[in-house]
Design a protein around this motif. Structure first.
Motif, PDB file in Angstrom:
ATOM      1  N   MET A   1      47.113  12.858  92.206  1.00  0.00           N
ATOM      2  CA  MET A   1      46.700  12.136  93.376  1.00  0.00           C
ATOM      3  C   MET A   1      45.614  11.164  92.961  1.00  0.00           C
ATOM      4  O   MET A   1      44.709  11.514  92.210  1.00  0.00           O
ATOM      5  CB  MET A   1      46.178  13.131  94.418  1.00  0.00           C
ATOM      6  N   THR A   2      45.691   9.947  93.424  1.00  0.00           N
ATOM      7  CA  THR A   2      44.630   8.977  93.187  1.00  0.00           C
ATOM      8  C   THR A   2      43.564   9.162  94.255  1.00  0.00           C
ATOM      9  O   THR A   2      43.863   9.212  95.438  1.00  0.00           O
ATOM     10  CB  THR A   2      45.179   7.534  93.229  1.00  0.00           C
ATOM     11  N   VAL A   3      42.323   9.270  93.809  1.00  0.00           N
ATOM     12  CA  VAL A   3      41.202   9.518  94.704  1.00  0.00           C
ATOM     13  C   VAL A   3      40.247   8.332  94.635  1.00  0.00           C
ATOM     14  O   VAL A   3      39.899   7.873  93.549  1.00  0.00           O
ATOM     15  CB  VAL A   3      40.463  10.807  94.293  1.00  0.00           C
ATOM     16  N   LEU A   4      39.846   7.834  95.792  1.00  0.00           N
ATOM     17  CA  LEU A   4      38.922   6.712  95.867  1.00  0.00           C
ATOM     18  C   LEU A   4      37.517   7.211  96.135  1.00  0.00           C
ATOM     19  O   LEU A   4      37.317   8.107  96.947  1.00  0.00           O
ATOM     20  CB  LEU A   4      39.326   5.759  96.988  1.00  0.00           C
ATOM     21  N   ASP A   5      36.524   6.602  95.487  1.00  0.00           N
ATOM     22  CA  ASP A   5      35.124   6.905  95.755  1.00  0.00           C
ATOM     23  C   ASP A   5      34.647   5.910  96.794  1.00  0.00           C
ATOM     24  O   ASP A   5      34.608   4.714  96.545  1.00  0.00           O
ATOM     25  CB  ASP A   5      34.308   6.792  94.476  1.00  0.00           C
ATOM     26  N   ALA A   6      34.289   6.397  97.961  1.00  0.00           N
ATOM     27  CA  ALA A   6      33.881   5.518  99.059  1.00  0.00           C
ATOM     28  C   ALA A   6      32.427   5.076  98.947  1.00  0.00           C
ATOM     29  O   ALA A   6      31.948   4.332  99.800  1.00  0.00           O
ATOM     30  CB  ALA A   6      34.107   6.221 100.396  1.00  0.00           C
ATOM     31  N   ASP A   7      31.713   5.489  97.909  1.00  0.00           N
ATOM     32  CA  ASP A   7      30.320   5.104  97.718  1.00  0.00           C
ATOM     33  C   ASP A   7      30.236   3.620  97.403  1.00  0.00           C
ATOM     34  O   ASP A   7      30.807   3.147  96.428  1.00  0.00           O
ATOM     35  CB  ASP A   7      29.720   5.921  96.581  1.00  0.00           C
ATOM     36  N   GLU A   8      29.527   2.871  98.243  1.00  0.00           N
ATOM     37  CA  GLU A   8      29.419   1.420  98.052  1.00  0.00           C
ATOM     38  C   GLU A   8      28.698   1.061  96.765  1.00  0.00           C
ATOM     39  O   GLU A   8      28.858  -0.039  96.247  1.00  0.00           O
ATOM     40  CB  GLU A   8      28.705   0.791  99.244  1.00  0.00           C
ATOM     41  N   GLU A   9      27.898   1.978  96.221  1.00  0.00           N
ATOM     42  CA  GLU A   9      27.151   1.708  94.991  1.00  0.00           C
ATOM     43  C   GLU A   9      27.940   2.055  93.730  1.00  0.00           C
ATOM     44  O   GLU A   9      27.471   1.802  92.627  1.00  0.00           O
ATOM     45  CB  GLU A   9      25.826   2.469  95.025  1.00  0.00           C
ATOM     46  N   ALA A  10      29.116   2.628  93.881  1.00  0.00           N
ATOM     47  CA  ALA A  10      29.939   2.966  92.713  1.00  0.00           C
ATOM     48  C   ALA A  10      30.446   1.680  92.064  1.00  0.00           C
ATOM     49  O   ALA A  10      30.797   0.723  92.746  1.00  0.00           O
ATOM     50  CB  ALA A  10      31.115   3.841  93.128  1.00  0.00           C
ATOM     51  N   SER A  11      30.481   1.672  90.730  1.00  0.00           N
ATOM     52  CA  SER A  11      30.984   0.495  90.038  1.00  0.00           C
ATOM     53  C   SER A  11      32.482   0.380  90.244  1.00  0.00           C
ATOM     54  O   SER A  11      33.160   1.368  90.532  1.00  0.00           O
ATOM     55  CB  SER A  11      30.660   0.567  88.543  1.00  0.00           C
ATOM     56  N   LYS A  12      33.023  -0.809  90.090  1.00  0.00           N
ATOM     57  CA  LYS A  12      34.459  -1.022  90.291  1.00  0.00           C
ATOM     58  C   LYS A  12      35.285  -0.158  89.344  1.00  0.00           C
ATOM     59  O   LYS A  12      36.379   0.254  89.676  1.00  0.00           O
ATOM     60  CB  LYS A  12      34.811  -2.490  90.105  1.00  0.00           C
ATOM     61  N   ARG A  13      34.749   0.105  88.156  1.00  0.00           N
ATOM     62  CA  ARG A  13      35.455   0.927  87.179  1.00  0.00           C
ATOM     63  C   ARG A  13      35.537   2.376  87.609  1.00  0.00           C
ATOM     64  O   ARG A  13      36.403   3.114  87.164  1.00  0.00           O
ATOM     65  CB  ARG A  13      34.718   0.847  85.845  1.00  0.00           C
ATOM     66  N   GLU A  14      34.626   2.797  88.484  1.00  0.00           N
ATOM     67  CA  GLU A  14      34.550   4.199  88.864  1.00  0.00           C
ATOM     68  C   GLU A  14      35.006   4.451  90.297  1.00  0.00           C
ATOM     69  O   GLU A  14      34.732   5.495  90.860  1.00  0.00           O
ATOM     70  CB  GLU A  14      33.111   4.695  88.698  1.00  0.00           C
ATOM     71  N   THR A  15      35.704   3.522  90.907  1.00  0.00           N
ATOM     72  CA  THR A  15      36.083   3.710  92.310  1.00  0.00           C
ATOM     73  C   THR A  15      37.349   4.532  92.500  1.00  0.00           C
ATOM     74  O   THR A  15      37.598   5.005  93.593  1.00  0.00           O
ATOM     75  CB  THR A  15      36.262   2.354  93.022  1.00  0.00           C
ATOM     76  N   ALA A  16      38.130   4.734  91.464  1.00  0.00           N
ATOM     77  CA  ALA A  16      39.351   5.528  91.609  1.00  0.00           C
ATOM     78  C   ALA A  16      39.546   6.410  90.383  1.00  0.00           C
ATOM     79  O   ALA A  16      39.340   5.973  89.258  1.00  0.00           O
ATOM     80  CB  ALA A  16      40.565   4.626  91.795  1.00  0.00           C
ATOM     81  N   VAL A  17      39.907   7.667  90.636  1.00  0.00           N
ATOM     82  CA  VAL A  17      40.239   8.600  89.562  1.00  0.00           C
ATOM     83  C   VAL A  17      41.510   9.334  89.972  1.00  0.00           C
ATOM     84  O   VAL A  17      41.870   9.372  91.146  1.00  0.00           O
ATOM     85  CB  VAL A  17      39.111   9.623  89.287  1.00  0.00           C
ATOM     86  N   SER A  18      42.175   9.922  89.000  1.00  0.00           N
ATOM     87  CA  SER A  18      43.346  10.749  89.286  1.00  0.00           C
ATOM     88  C   SER A  18      42.929  12.204  89.228  1.00  0.00           C
ATOM     89  O   SER A  18      42.213  12.608  88.322  1.00  0.00           O
ATOM     90  CB  SER A  18      44.447  10.500  88.257  1.00  0.00           C
ATOM     91  N   VAL A  19      43.370  12.984  90.200  1.00  0.00           N
ATOM     92  CA  VAL A  19      43.104  14.421  90.235  1.00  0.00           C
ATOM     93  C   VAL A  19      44.455  15.133  90.184  1.00  0.00           C
ATOM     94  O   VAL A  19      45.359  14.804  90.941  1.00  0.00           O
ATOM     95  CB  VAL A  19      42.327  14.820  91.509  1.00  0.00           C
ATOM     96  N   LYS A  20      44.568  16.099  89.266  1.00  0.00           N
ATOM     97  CA  LYS A  20      45.790  16.894  89.148  1.00  0.00           C
ATOM     98  C   LYS A  20      45.533  18.257  89.781  1.00  0.00           C
ATOM     99  O   LYS A  20      44.464  18.828  89.629  1.00  0.00           O
ATOM    100  CB  LYS A  20      46.178  17.065  87.682  1.00  0.00           C
TER     101      LYS A  20
END
Length: 94
Positions: A1-20
């Motif tokens: 599942m692709t998970v988005l980080d809704a934190d406005e201060e998160a860098s663009k590189r860290e806004t989405a991760v995959s969780v298994k």
């Protein structure tokens, strides 16, 4: 599942991760009862495992492997813990 980080201060590189998920069936996100276009969730039993890959230039590159036992609606993780799942949790949006 692709998970988005809704934190406005998160860098663009860290806004989405995959969780298994370790599950016998594909997990289903809880119903979205928010005005957001994404569904907020909490992950139960979330673990993060780093791994380092050596590049051809001798530099290491770190990546992360994320795994969770289940996901629940925010605030329901204590109920999930009572049903026998692990208590480790993190918030995200699916």
């Amino acid at each position: 599942m692709t998970v988005l980080d809704a934190d406005e201060e998160a860098s663009k590189r860290e806004t989405a991760v995959s969780v298994k998920f370790f599950a016998k069936v594909q997990p289903v996100p809880p119903e979205n009862k928010t005005p957001f276009p994404w569904t907020p969730v909490e992950f139960v039993g979330l673990t993060a495992l780093p791994w380092i890959e050596e590049t051809s230039m001798g530099r290491g590159r770190i990546s992360w492997s994320f795994r969770a036992e289940s996901m629940v609606a925010p605030g329901q993780s204590s109920q999930a813990g009572q049903s026998g799942t692990s208590s480790g949790q993190a918030k995200g949006a699916a």
